[in-house]
Design a protein around this motif. Structure first.
Motif, PDB file in Angstrom:
ATOM      1  N   ARG A  91      -1.850 -17.887  -6.132  1.00  0.00           N
ATOM      2  CA  ARG A  91      -1.399 -16.594  -5.661  1.00  0.00           C
ATOM      3  C   ARG A  91      -1.888 -16.376  -4.233  1.00  0.00           C
ATOM      4  O   ARG A  91      -3.071 -16.529  -3.953  1.00  0.00           O
ATOM      5  N   THR A  93      -3.181 -14.553  -0.913  1.00  0.00           N
ATOM      6  CA  THR A  93      -4.177 -13.495  -0.739  1.00  0.00           C
ATOM      7  C   THR A  93      -3.542 -12.120  -0.708  1.00  0.00           C
ATOM      8  O   THR A  93      -3.994 -11.188  -1.365  1.00  0.00           O
ATOM      9  N   SER A  94      -2.463 -11.991   0.050  1.00  0.00           N
ATOM     10  CA  SER A  94      -1.837 -10.678   0.204  1.00  0.00           C
ATOM     11  C   SER A  94      -0.664 -10.482  -0.747  1.00  0.00           C
ATOM     12  O   SER A  94      -0.012  -9.456  -0.723  1.00  0.00           O
ATOM     13  N   GLY A  95      -0.388 -11.457  -1.549  1.00  0.00           N
ATOM     14  CA  GLY A  95       0.785 -11.372  -2.404  1.00  0.00           C
ATOM     15  C   GLY A  95       0.480 -10.783  -3.758  1.00  0.00           C
ATOM     16  O   GLY A  95      -0.665 -10.689  -4.184  1.00  0.00           O
ATOM     17  N   SER A  96       1.547 -10.353  -4.433  1.00  0.00           N
ATOM     18  CA  SER A  96       1.368  -9.804  -5.763  1.00  0.00           C
ATOM     19  C   SER A  96       2.110 -10.621  -6.815  1.00  0.00           C
ATOM     20  O   SER A  96       1.859 -10.475  -7.999  1.00  0.00           O
TER      21      SER A  96
ATOM     22  N   ALA B  31       1.771  -1.460  -8.529  1.00  0.00           N
ATOM     23  CA  ALA B  31       2.784  -2.495  -8.697  1.00  0.00           C
ATOM     24  C   ALA B  31       3.136  -2.702 -10.165  1.00  0.00           C
ATOM     25  O   ALA B  31       2.282  -2.630 -11.040  1.00  0.00           O
ATOM     26  N   TYR B  33       6.010  -5.149 -12.769  1.00  0.00           N
ATOM     27  CA  TYR B  33       6.791  -6.390 -12.776  1.00  0.00           C
ATOM     28  C   TYR B  33       7.536  -6.537 -14.110  1.00  0.00           C
ATOM     29  O   TYR B  33       7.050  -6.093 -15.148  1.00  0.00           O
ATOM     30  N   TYR B  48      10.347  -6.821  -9.317  1.00  0.00           N
ATOM     31  CA  TYR B  48       9.037  -6.227  -9.184  1.00  0.00           C
ATOM     32  C   TYR B  48       9.102  -5.051  -8.222  1.00  0.00           C
ATOM     33  O   TYR B  48      10.011  -4.954  -7.391  1.00  0.00           O
ATOM     34  N   GLN B  50       6.428  -2.610  -5.817  1.00  0.00           N
ATOM     35  CA  GLN B  50       5.067  -2.439  -5.305  1.00  0.00           C
ATOM     36  C   GLN B  50       4.733  -0.974  -5.033  1.00  0.00           C
ATOM     37  O   GLN B  50       3.567  -0.643  -4.792  1.00  0.00           O
ATOM     38  N   SER B  94      -0.225  -4.005 -11.814  1.00  0.00           N
ATOM     39  CA  SER B  94      -1.470  -4.389 -11.139  1.00  0.00           C
ATOM     40  C   SER B  94      -1.746  -3.479  -9.958  1.00  0.00           C
ATOM     41  O   SER B  94      -0.831  -2.801  -9.442  1.00  0.00           O
ATOM     42  N   PRO B  96      -2.917  -3.662  -5.907  1.00  0.00           N
ATOM     43  CA  PRO B  96      -2.589  -4.677  -4.887  1.00  0.00           C
ATOM     44  C   PRO B  96      -3.529  -5.864  -4.917  1.00  0.00           C
ATOM     45  O   PRO B  96      -4.752  -5.702  -4.901  1.00  0.00           O
ATOM     46  N   SER B  97      -2.951  -7.057  -5.019  1.00  0.00           N
ATOM     47  CA  SER B  97      -3.693  -8.325  -4.979  1.00  0.00           C
ATOM     48  C   SER B  97      -4.710  -8.476  -6.106  1.00  0.00           C
ATOM     49  O   SER B  97      -5.603  -9.313  -6.021  1.00  0.00           O
ATOM     50  N   GLN B  98      -4.591  -7.685  -7.162  1.00  0.00           N
ATOM     51  CA  GLN B  98      -5.493  -7.791  -8.306  1.00  0.00           C
ATOM     52  C   GLN B  98      -4.776  -8.444  -9.485  1.00  0.00           C
ATOM     53  O   GLN B  98      -3.548  -8.537  -9.492  1.00  0.00           O
ATOM     54  N   GLN B 100      -2.845  -9.195 -12.927  1.00  0.00           N
ATOM     55  CA  GLN B 100      -1.822  -8.412 -13.604  1.00  0.00           C
ATOM     56  C   GLN B 100      -2.216  -8.176 -15.056  1.00  0.00           C
ATOM     57  O   GLN B 100      -2.805  -9.028 -15.720  1.00  0.00           O
TER      58      GLN B 100
END
Lengths: 110, 111
Positions: A91, A93-96, B31, B33, B48, B50, B94, B96-98, B100
């Protein structure tokens, strides 16, 4: 998205350690390595993630090779409840977004 | 308890009908999905979102539509244009960037 390669299946005995490998030779410097697992008829469950250093949490440990081209998920003492499909995912760094492969089916024998 | 609720667990549809799958979360996640899973395969991303009132197509968006009018809700409509809708559908959310968080899924079958 960078791809990962995992064995289709692995088998372990209860109360023994399990090492689940993942190859990701095209990983970029900003990709995190995530692991999820999925029990039958359920949604995936987050297990652990890391960038460069080895990581530990209550569920598992993640060992990351020095060149980051491979990693290993370690279950220290497998239980029957650990039988699941394990997914290794890269994944940004800045992506979801997550891109799932077919994962490794882990069977735990009593 | 905070979590993601997908309903119904099982859904049956006649050919040519649209059907909407519900996904609600009380985790205050930005976010959300939608994924599709076929037997023996990994998950594939459908759509998805955001942020509220915005969403993007995933890898297999054809034949599906979504809306994101509220932060807590992200319904998925499987339209009659989806030629092979029988599958297991999973919703996730989720920060951001954490990591899911996933719901327990809806299994859709065609009668």
């Amino acid at each position: 998205d960078a791809k990962t390669t995992q064995p289709n299946s692995m088998e372990s005995n209860e109360e023994e350690p399990v090492h689940l490998p993942c190859n990701h030779s095209t990983i970029s410097g900003t990709d995190y390595i995530h692991w999820y697992r999925q029990l039958p008829s359920q949604g995936p469950e987050y297990v652990i993630h890391g960038l460069t250093s080895n990581v530990n949490n209550r569920m598992a440990s993640l060992a990351i090779a020095e060149d980051r081209k491979s990693s290993t998920l370690i279950l220290h003492r497998a239980t029957l409840r650990d039988a699941a499909v394990y997914y290794c995912i890269l994944r940004e760094t800045s992506g979801s977004r997550l891109t799932f492969g077919e994962g490794t089916q882990l069977t735990v024998n009593p | 308890d905070g979590g993601i609720t997908q309903s119904p667990k099982y859904l049956f549809r006649k050919e040519g009908q649209n059907v909407t799958l519900s996904c609600e979360q009380n985790l205050n996640h930005d976010a959300m999905y939608w994924y599709r899973q076929d037997p023996g395969q990994g998950l594939r991303l459908i759509y998805y979102s955001q942020i509220v009132n915005d969403f993007q197509k995933g890898d297999i968006a054809e034949g599906y539509s979504v809306s994101r009018e509220k932060k807590e809700s992200f319904p998925l409509t499987v339209t009659s244009a989806q030629k092979n809708p029988t599958a297991f559908y999973l919703c996730a959310s989720s920060l951001p960037s954490q990591p899911q968080h996933f719901g327990d899924g809806t299994r859709l079958s065609i009668l």
